[in-house]
Design a protein around this motif. Structure first.
Motif, PDB file in Angstrom:
ATOM      1  N   ALA A   1       1.417  -0.982  -0.328  1.00 44.14           N
ATOM      2  CA  ALA A   1      -0.122   0.103   0.214  1.00 44.14           C
ATOM      3  C   ALA A   1       1.263   1.236  -0.111  1.00 44.14           C
ATOM      4  O   ALA A   1       0.909   2.181  -0.601  1.00 44.14           O
ATOM      5  N   GLY A   2       1.720   1.264   0.847  1.00 39.56           N
ATOM      6  CA  GLY A   2       3.285   2.486   0.793  1.00 39.56           C
ATOM      7  C   GLY A   2       3.459   2.459  -0.470  1.00 39.56           C
ATOM      8  O   GLY A   2       3.707   3.625  -0.979  1.00 39.56           O
ATOM      9  N   THR A   3       4.001   1.999  -1.205  1.00 43.10           N
ATOM     10  CA  THR A   3       4.338   1.609  -2.504  1.00 43.10           C
ATOM     11  C   THR A   3       3.319   1.636  -3.535  1.00 43.10           C
ATOM     12  O   THR A   3       3.845   2.867  -4.261  1.00 43.10           O
ATOM     13  N   ARG A   4       1.700   1.315  -3.480  1.00 44.59           N
ATOM     14  CA  ARG A   4       0.882   1.971  -4.639  1.00 44.59           C
ATOM     15  C   ARG A   4       0.641   3.728  -4.364  1.00 44.59           C
ATOM     16  O   ARG A   4       0.552   4.134  -4.592  1.00 44.59           O
ATOM     17  N   ASP A   5       0.917   4.044  -3.164  1.00 43.60           N
ATOM     18  CA  ASP A   5       0.458   5.527  -2.651  1.00 43.60           C
ATOM     19  C   ASP A   5       2.238   6.533  -2.976  1.00 43.60           C
ATOM     20  O   ASP A   5       1.503   7.108  -3.701  1.00 43.60           O
ATOM     21  N   GLU A   6       2.903   6.086  -2.719  1.00 44.40           N
ATOM     22  CA  GLU A   6       3.684   6.761  -3.713  1.00 44.40           C
ATOM     23  C   GLU A   6       3.666   6.824  -4.856  1.00 44.40           C
ATOM     24  O   GLU A   6       4.337   7.692  -5.584  1.00 44.40           O
ATOM     25  N   ALA A   7       3.729   5.921  -5.796  1.00 46.94           N
ATOM     26  CA  ALA A   7       3.162   5.832  -7.104  1.00 46.94           C
ATOM     27  C   ALA A   7       2.671   6.532  -7.372  1.00 46.94           C
ATOM     28  O   ALA A   7       2.590   7.529  -8.760  1.00 46.94           O
ATOM     29  N   LEU A   8       1.705   6.505  -6.997  1.00 46.02           N
ATOM     30  CA  LEU A   8       0.352   7.702  -7.083  1.00 46.02           C
ATOM     31  C   LEU A   8       0.238   9.000  -7.021  1.00 46.02           C
ATOM     32  O   LEU A   8       0.461   9.703  -8.646  1.00 46.02           O
TER      33      LEU A   8
ATOM     34  N   GLN B   1       3.610  10.614  -7.314  1.00 44.30           N
ATOM     35  CA  GLN B   1       4.685  10.505  -7.936  1.00 44.30           C
ATOM     36  C   GLN B   1       4.272  10.850  -9.734  1.00 44.30           C
ATOM     37  O   GLN B   1       4.437  11.542 -10.200  1.00 44.30           O
ATOM     38  N   GLY B   2       3.348   9.859  -9.938  1.00 41.71           N
ATOM     39  CA  GLY B   2       3.115   9.487 -10.970  1.00 41.71           C
ATOM     40  C   GLY B   2       2.110  11.233 -10.973  1.00 41.71           C
ATOM     41  O   GLY B   2       1.064  11.849 -11.808  1.00 41.71           O
ATOM     42  N   GLN B   3       1.013  11.682 -10.428  1.00 37.84           N
ATOM     43  CA  GLN B   3      -0.199  13.265 -10.517  1.00 37.84           C
ATOM     44  C   GLN B   3       0.919  14.213 -10.568  1.00 37.84           C
ATOM     45  O   GLN B   3       0.573  14.876 -11.180  1.00 37.84           O
ATOM     46  N   GLU B   4       2.235  13.787 -10.075  1.00 39.14           N
ATOM     47  CA  GLU B   4       2.886  14.975 -10.220  1.00 39.14           C
ATOM     48  C   GLU B   4       3.304  15.178 -11.746  1.00 39.14           C
ATOM     49  O   GLU B   4       3.100  16.368 -11.866  1.00 39.14           O
ATOM     50  N   ALA B   5       4.290  14.140 -11.645  1.00 39.53           N
ATOM     51  CA  ALA B   5       4.937  13.643 -13.793  1.00 39.53           C
ATOM     52  C   ALA B   5       3.006  14.789 -13.980  1.00 39.53           C
ATOM     53  O   ALA B   5       4.015  15.311 -15.481  1.00 39.53           O
TER      54      ALA B   5
ATOM     55  N   ASP C   1      -8.716  13.120  -9.928  1.00 36.35           N
ATOM     56  CA  ASP C   1      -9.452  12.130 -10.021  1.00 36.35           C
ATOM     57  C   ASP C   1      -7.687  11.149 -10.573  1.00 36.35           C
ATOM     58  O   ASP C   1      -7.320  11.797 -11.464  1.00 36.35           O
ATOM     59  N   ALA C   2      -7.408  10.566  -9.547  1.00 37.30           N
ATOM     60  CA  ALA C   2      -6.091   9.679 -10.048  1.00 37.30           C
ATOM     61  C   ALA C   2      -6.442   8.451  -9.116  1.00 37.30           C
ATOM     62  O   ALA C   2      -6.744   8.446  -7.988  1.00 37.30           O
ATOM     63  N   GLY C   3      -6.081   6.831  -9.940  1.00 39.85           N
ATOM     64  CA  GLY C   3      -5.419   5.718  -9.409  1.00 39.85           C
ATOM     65  C   GLY C   3      -4.816   4.675 -10.168  1.00 39.85           C
ATOM     66  O   GLY C   3      -4.562   5.358 -10.904  1.00 39.85           O
ATOM     67  N   ILE C   4      -4.402   4.025  -9.306  1.00 38.66           N
ATOM     68  CA  ILE C   4      -3.219   3.040 -10.076  1.00 38.66           C
ATOM     69  C   ILE C   4      -4.381   1.739 -10.115  1.00 38.66           C
ATOM     70  O   ILE C   4      -4.537   0.613  -9.384  1.00 38.66           O
ATOM     71  N   VAL C   5      -3.997   1.494 -11.062  1.00 37.49           N
ATOM     72  CA  VAL C   5      -4.646   0.196 -11.717  1.00 37.49           C
ATOM     73  C   VAL C   5      -4.180  -0.509 -11.626  1.00 37.49           C
ATOM     74  O   VAL C   5      -4.288  -1.950 -11.858  1.00 37.49           O
ATOM     75  N   GLU C   6      -2.450  -0.717 -11.893  1.00 39.55           N
ATOM     76  CA  GLU C   6      -1.520  -2.196 -11.927  1.00 39.55           C
ATOM     77  C   GLU C   6      -0.690  -1.839 -11.154  1.00 39.55           C
ATOM     78  O   GLU C   6       0.048  -0.580 -11.043  1.00 39.55           O
ATOM     79  N   LEU C   7       0.118  -2.001 -10.186  1.00 39.98           N
ATOM     80  CA  LEU C   7       1.181  -2.334  -9.489  1.00 39.98           C
ATOM     81  C   LEU C   7       2.131  -3.232  -9.706  1.00 39.98           C
ATOM     82  O   LEU C   7       1.845  -4.546  -8.910  1.00 39.98           O
ATOM     83  N   ASP C   8       3.387  -3.548 -10.041  1.00 35.66           N
ATOM     84  CA  ASP C   8       4.392  -4.685 -10.070  1.00 35.66           C
ATOM     85  C   ASP C   8       5.908  -4.522  -9.385  1.00 35.66           C
ATOM     86  O   ASP C   8       6.567  -3.576  -9.652  1.00 35.66           O
TER      87      ASP C   8
ATOM     88  N   GLY D   1       9.092  -2.759 -10.496  1.00 37.48           N
ATOM     89  CA  GLY D   1       9.082  -1.178 -10.789  1.00 37.48           C
ATOM     90  C   GLY D   1       8.050  -1.206 -11.521  1.00 37.48           C
ATOM     91  O   GLY D   1       8.788  -0.035 -12.278  1.00 37.48           O
ATOM     92  N   LYS D   2       7.278  -1.230 -12.301  1.00 36.67           N
ATOM     93  CA  LYS D   2       5.890  -0.997 -12.819  1.00 36.67           C
ATOM     94  C   LYS D   2       4.529  -0.181 -12.657  1.00 36.67           C
ATOM     95  O   LYS D   2       4.323  -1.340 -11.522  1.00 36.67           O
ATOM     96  N   ALA D   3       3.986   0.765 -13.257  1.00 38.57           N
ATOM     97  CA  ALA D   3       2.626   0.043 -12.583  1.00 38.57           C
ATOM     98  C   ALA D   3       2.208   1.457 -13.399  1.00 38.57           C
ATOM     99  O   ALA D   3       2.521   1.643 -14.956  1.00 38.57           O
ATOM    100  N   ARG D   4       0.434   1.362 -13.750  1.00 37.42           N
ATOM    101  CA  ARG D   4      -0.550   1.777 -15.197  1.00 37.42           C
ATOM    102  C   ARG D   4      -0.832   2.698 -13.599  1.00 37.42           C
ATOM    103  O   ARG D   4      -2.193   2.182 -12.844  1.00 37.42           O
ATOM    104  N   MET D   5      -1.688   3.743 -14.428  1.00 37.51           N
ATOM    105  CA  MET D   5      -2.397   4.749 -13.510  1.00 37.51           C
ATOM    106  C   MET D   5      -3.511   5.384 -14.277  1.00 37.51           C
ATOM    107  O   MET D   5      -2.720   5.364 -15.382  1.00 37.51           O
TER     108      MET D   5
END
Length: 159
Positions: free
Chosen positions: A32-39, A41-45, A100-107, A111-115
């Motif tokens: 959950a911490g990794t997912r939140d971090e990816a979300l 940082q992804g939103q900022e990007a 609004d945003a969300g992570i839909v996949e996380l590996d 080190g890959k994610a889709r949002m």
């Protein structure tokens, strides 16, 4: 009576302590911490990729480069001069915010994610009133060191 209360309190404290230690060491908490971090940082990007001021092109394009990786970063570097020319000629500025945003996949291991994200973009063309538009994006994220960066970004059609 007070001895019974003391014993019950002690047992409760021990049980809660054990549950707390188990929760801290639970892999789902780390996930959950990794997912939140990816979300986050992804939103900022995504905001950085959709915010650009024609009066300060270099800084905006540097943010594009800093927030991207892989083939997308290569594309940004290759097209940087062309992007700058087109934006300066249009005399436009954009400011984005994620609605609004969300992570839909996380590996985590790869080190890959889709949002996905819904973004409001305010477009200001010199001499005209600002106009708002909303776009939906899908972003591919890749972890580079401790930072999640965009490795692919595209709009998602509505309807």
């Amino acid at each position: 009576m007070s001895l019974v209360l003391f014993v019950v309190s002690l047992v409760c404290a021990l049980v809660l302590g054990v549950l707390w230690v188990l929760a801290i060491n639970n892999s789902s908490v780390a996930y959950a911490g990794t997912r939140d971090e990816a979300l986050q940082q992804g939103q900022e990007a995504i905001v950085n990729f959709n915010s650009l001021d024609h009066k300060d092109i270099d800084r905006g394009l540097q943010r594009w480069e800093d927030n991207s990786t892989g083939a997308l970063r290569d594309e940004v570097r290759k097209g940087r001069k062309d992007y700058a020319t087109r934006i300066q000629q249009a005399k436009s500025s954009t400011t984005a915010r994620v609605l609004d945003a969300g992570i839909v996949e996380l590996d985590e291991n790869a080190g890959k994610a889709r949002m996905i994200a819904v973004v409001q973009i305010t477009v200001t063309v010199e001499g005209q009133p600002p106009a708002n538009k909303q776009d939906r994006y899908q972003a591919e994220l890749t972890r580079e060191g401790d930072v999640w960066k965009i490795s692919g970004l595209g709009t998602v059609p509505v309807g």
